[in-house]
Design a protein around this motif. Structure first.
Motif, PDB file in Angstrom:
ATOM      1  N   ALA A 205      69.259  -1.343 -79.974  1.00 10.04           N
ATOM      2  CA  ALA A 205      68.624  -1.820 -81.205  1.00 10.04           C
ATOM      3  C   ALA A 205      67.769  -0.738 -81.855  1.00 10.04           C
ATOM      4  N   LEU A 206      67.201   0.154 -81.059  1.00 13.07           N
ATOM      5  CA  LEU A 206      66.321   1.196 -81.582  1.00 13.07           C
ATOM      6  C   LEU A 206      67.078   2.271 -82.350  1.00 13.07           C
ATOM      7  N   ARG A 207      68.384   2.337 -82.173  1.00  7.33           N
ATOM      8  CA  ARG A 207      69.162   3.388 -82.841  1.00  7.33           C
ATOM      9  C   ARG A 207      69.082   3.291 -84.360  1.00  7.33           C
ATOM     10  N   ILE A 216      48.938  12.575 -84.990  1.00  8.61           N
ATOM     11  CA  ILE A 216      48.051  12.989 -83.912  1.00  8.61           C
ATOM     12  C   ILE A 216      48.755  12.679 -82.603  1.00  8.61           C
ATOM     13  N   PRO A 217      48.361  13.292 -81.495  1.00  8.35           N
ATOM     14  CA  PRO A 217      49.047  13.017 -80.225  1.00  8.35           C
ATOM     15  C   PRO A 217      48.966  11.555 -79.805  1.00  8.35           C
ATOM     16  N   VAL A 218      50.104  11.031 -79.358  1.00 10.48           N
ATOM     17  CA  VAL A 218      50.193   9.703 -78.762  1.00 10.48           C
ATOM     18  C   VAL A 218      50.673   9.908 -77.332  1.00 10.48           C
ATOM     19  N   ILE A 219      49.878   9.511 -76.354  1.00 12.98           N
ATOM     20  CA  ILE A 219      50.240   9.721 -74.959  1.00 12.98           C
ATOM     21  C   ILE A 219      51.067   8.537 -74.474  1.00 12.98           C
ATOM     22  N   ALA A 220      52.282   8.811 -74.012  1.00 14.92           N
ATOM     23  CA  ALA A 220      53.220   7.759 -73.616  1.00 14.92           C
ATOM     24  C   ALA A 220      52.903   7.226 -72.230  1.00 14.92           C
ATOM     25  N   ASN A 221      53.002   5.920 -72.073  1.00 14.98           N
ATOM     26  CA  ASN A 221      52.751   5.289 -70.776  1.00 14.98           C
ATOM     27  C   ASN A 221      53.648   5.815 -69.670  1.00 14.98           C
ATOM     28  N   CYS A 222      54.925   5.955 -69.954  1.00 16.06           N
ATOM     29  CA  CYS A 222      55.866   6.234 -68.872  1.00 16.06           C
ATOM     30  C   CYS A 222      55.977   7.709 -68.519  1.00 16.06           C
ATOM     31  N   THR A 223      55.411   8.600 -69.345  1.00 10.46           N
ATOM     32  CA  THR A 223      55.450  10.030 -69.030  1.00 10.46           C
ATOM     33  C   THR A 223      54.068  10.642 -68.864  1.00 10.46           C
ATOM     34  N   ALA A 224      53.039   9.975 -69.383  1.00  5.98           N
ATOM     35  CA  ALA A 224      51.673  10.524 -69.404  1.00  5.98           C
ATOM     36  C   ALA A 224      51.630  11.849 -70.154  1.00  5.98           C
ATOM     37  N   LEU A 225      52.509  11.979 -71.158  1.00  8.58           N
ATOM     38  CA  LEU A 225      52.590  13.175 -71.999  1.00  8.58           C
ATOM     39  C   LEU A 225      52.719  12.738 -73.460  1.00  8.58           C
ATOM     40  N   PRO A 226      52.452  13.632 -74.414  1.00 12.40           N
ATOM     41  CA  PRO A 226      52.553  13.251 -75.825  1.00 12.40           C
ATOM     42  C   PRO A 226      53.989  12.932 -76.236  1.00 12.40           C
ATOM     43  N   ARG A 228      57.220  12.950 -78.596  1.00 10.12           N
ATOM     44  CA  ARG A 228      57.880  13.830 -79.547  1.00 10.12           C
ATOM     45  C   ARG A 228      58.776  12.967 -80.425  1.00 10.12           C
ATOM     46  N   GLN A 229      58.859  13.305 -81.698  1.00  6.85           N
ATOM     47  CA  GLN A 229      59.595  12.467 -82.640  1.00  6.85           C
ATOM     48  C   GLN A 229      61.024  12.217 -82.177  1.00  6.85           C
ATOM     49  N   GLU A 230      61.685  13.256 -81.701  1.00  8.87           N
ATOM     50  CA  GLU A 230      63.106  13.129 -81.362  1.00  8.87           C
ATOM     51  C   GLU A 230      63.366  12.261 -80.133  1.00  8.87           C
ATOM     52  N   SER A 231      62.346  12.015 -79.319  1.00 14.66           N
ATOM     53  CA  SER A 231      62.565  11.224 -78.103  1.00 14.66           C
ATOM     54  C   SER A 231      61.869   9.864 -78.158  1.00 14.66           C
ATOM     55  N   THR A 232      61.370   9.467 -79.332  1.00 13.53           N
ATOM     56  CA  THR A 232      60.617   8.218 -79.429  1.00 13.53           C
ATOM     57  C   THR A 232      61.432   7.011 -78.996  1.00 13.53           C
ATOM     58  N   ALA A 237      62.505   2.688 -74.932  1.00 19.63           N
ATOM     59  CA  ALA A 237      63.427   1.972 -74.053  1.00 19.63           C
ATOM     60  C   ALA A 237      62.971   2.096 -72.599  1.00 19.63           C
ATOM     61  N   ARG A 238      62.571   3.289 -72.200  1.00 20.85           N
ATOM     62  CA  ARG A 238      62.069   3.494 -70.828  1.00 20.85           C
ATOM     63  C   ARG A 238      60.791   2.701 -70.583  1.00 20.85           C
ATOM     64  N   HIS A 239      60.002   2.528 -71.644  1.00 22.49           N
ATOM     65  CA  HIS A 239      58.735   1.817 -71.538  1.00 22.49           C
ATOM     66  C   HIS A 239      58.918   0.404 -70.993  1.00 22.49           C
ATOM     67  N   MET A 240      60.054  -0.208 -71.232  1.00 23.95           N
ATOM     68  CA  MET A 240      60.302  -1.561 -70.746  1.00 23.95           C
ATOM     69  C   MET A 240      60.520  -1.599 -69.242  1.00 23.95           C
ATOM     70  N   ARG A 241      61.077  -0.525 -68.673  1.00 26.64           N
ATOM     71  CA  ARG A 241      61.510  -0.590 -67.275  1.00 26.64           C
ATOM     72  C   ARG A 241      60.816   0.400 -66.349  1.00 26.64           C
ATOM     73  N   GLU A 242      59.878   1.198 -66.858  1.00 22.14           N
ATOM     74  CA  GLU A 242      59.171   2.166 -66.021  1.00 22.14           C
ATOM     75  C   GLU A 242      57.682   1.856 -66.010  1.00 22.14           C
ATOM     76  N   PRO A 243      56.982   2.243 -64.942  1.00 18.64           N
ATOM     77  CA  PRO A 243      55.569   1.870 -64.819  1.00 18.64           C
ATOM     78  C   PRO A 243      54.670   2.543 -65.845  1.00 18.64           C
ATOM     79  N   VAL A 244      53.564   1.876 -66.119  1.00 18.14           N
ATOM     80  CA  VAL A 244      52.522   2.416 -66.995  1.00 18.14           C
ATOM     81  C   VAL A 244      51.673   3.375 -66.157  1.00 18.14           C
ATOM     82  N   ARG A 245      51.696   4.647 -66.519  1.00 21.09           N
ATOM     83  CA  ARG A 245      50.936   5.666 -65.786  1.00 21.09           C
ATOM     84  C   ARG A 245      49.597   5.889 -66.500  1.00 21.09           C
ATOM     85  N   TRP A 246      48.768   4.854 -66.465  1.00 21.65           N
ATOM     86  CA  TRP A 246      47.528   4.872 -67.237  1.00 21.65           C
ATOM     87  C   TRP A 246      46.527   5.889 -66.703  1.00 21.65           C
ATOM     88  N   HIS A 247      46.373   5.918 -65.394  1.00 20.50           N
ATOM     89  CA  HIS A 247      45.449   6.875 -64.782  1.00 20.50           C
ATOM     90  C   HIS A 247      45.816   8.303 -65.177  1.00 20.50           C
TER      91      HIS A 247
END
Length: 301
Positions: A205-207, A216-226, A228-232, A237-247
């Motif tokens: 659906a996201l396609r 500004i930087p947005v830190i992703a839950n599943c990577t703990a990294l900013p 990038r537009q091309e991988s949003t 999609a990964r956000h639904m099935r991978e853990p939130v790396r909040w720490h």
């Protein structure tokens, strides 16, 4: 001074929501009603955010209320340099950074909730044990199907899995030294492999969705990294099935901007409590003098 804005997720639309927000932002109230087919304000008046936190209506309400609270803080002078959102709050962070607009964010929040609707599961927060200790306990008890949904602080994690496994794990973890194991009022195991099939449908659906470059930087839950537009789309999609790396996400900001100021939007009490736990543990565990790179100021808004 670097300003980091944090958005909470499920539960942001609690009973203490200021109804004046809906009068202050009638455009968002109307846009949400057009998208959803019902009034968030009326729904909150009727049920006051009760029921499973991950129901489609509660998720939509959390996103809308967070968006209103953020606009109110912006009008009061808040200017973020970095944003991140825990769980569902990631969509508010993406909107705040200009990656998607309000209508797109709400549409995606509703869609992911609907796609997850056919997957049953249970979740529980484990307090007082590190992730490594929890893994060891689960292995010894042959509870290998339980997975981490969220890694919040050094001593607070969330597990998800089948309800029977969660129930069995509670007593085992308490005997192993956890000082509390709290069931979470959610019927869907978000951020776990149990939602892999739903995540694939969401990716499809996201396609058709256009995402902008983050302002500004947005830190992703599943990577703990900013982001990038091309991988949003892939990250969402990964956000639904991978853990939130909040720490790890908080540490990404704190390590680079040790004098940062943090502002919580939504469930402030929960977010600020987690921040204090993260920074307190850093001070205890770091080399003398080095870990005191926090006096990180945490306003109690």
């Amino acid at each position: 001074m670097t300003h980091v804005v944090l958005f909470s997720g499920f539960g942001s639309q609690g009973k203490d929501v200021d109804e004046g927000l809906f009068d202050r932002y009638p455009d968002l109230n109307a846009a949400a009603a057009d998208t959803l087919g019902y009034s968030i304000r009326d729904r909150l008046r009727a049920d006051q955010g009760t029921g499973p936190l991950d129901s489609p209506s509660n998720q939509a309400a959390a996103f809308v209320v967070n968006a209103m609270k953020y606009r109110a803080r912006r009008e009061d002078g808040l200017t973020p340099d970095i944003v991140m959102g825990r769980d569902l709050g990631e969509y508010n962070a993406l909107e705040a950074a200009g990656v998607l607009d309000f209508g797109t964010g709400l549409r995606l929040v509703r869609l992911r909730a609907e796609l997850a609707g056919d997957t049953d599961g249970a979740m529980a927060a484990v307090l007082g044990l590190t992730p490594e200790e929890i893994r060891a306990v689960l292995r010894s008890a042959d509870l290998r199907d339980l997975v981490f949904t969220s890694l919040n602080t050094p001593y607070q994690s969330v597990l998800s899995g089948r309800p029977c496994d969660i129930a069995r794990a509670e007593d085992i973890l308490l005997r192993a030294g956890a000082y509390d194991v709290r069931p979470i009022a959610m019927g869907r195991p978000f951020h776990s492999p149990l939602l892999a099939a739903a995540a694939e449908k969401f990716r499809d659906a996201l396609r058709g969705t256009t995402f902008e470059q983050p302002r500004i930087p947005v830190i992703a839950n599943c990577t703990a990294l900013p982001y990038r537009q091309e991988s949003t789309a892939e990250i969402l999609a990964r956000h639904m099935r991978e853990p939130v790396r909040w720490h790890e996400s908080i540490r990404w900001a704190a390590d680079r901007f040790p004098q940062a100021v943090y502002t919580a939007i939504g469930d402030q009490r929960l977010l600020l409590k987690m921040l204090r736990q993260i920074f307190a543990e850093s001070i205890r565990s770091g080399p003398t003098g080095e870990a005191s790179r926090s006096p990180v100021r945490i306003p109690s808004y």
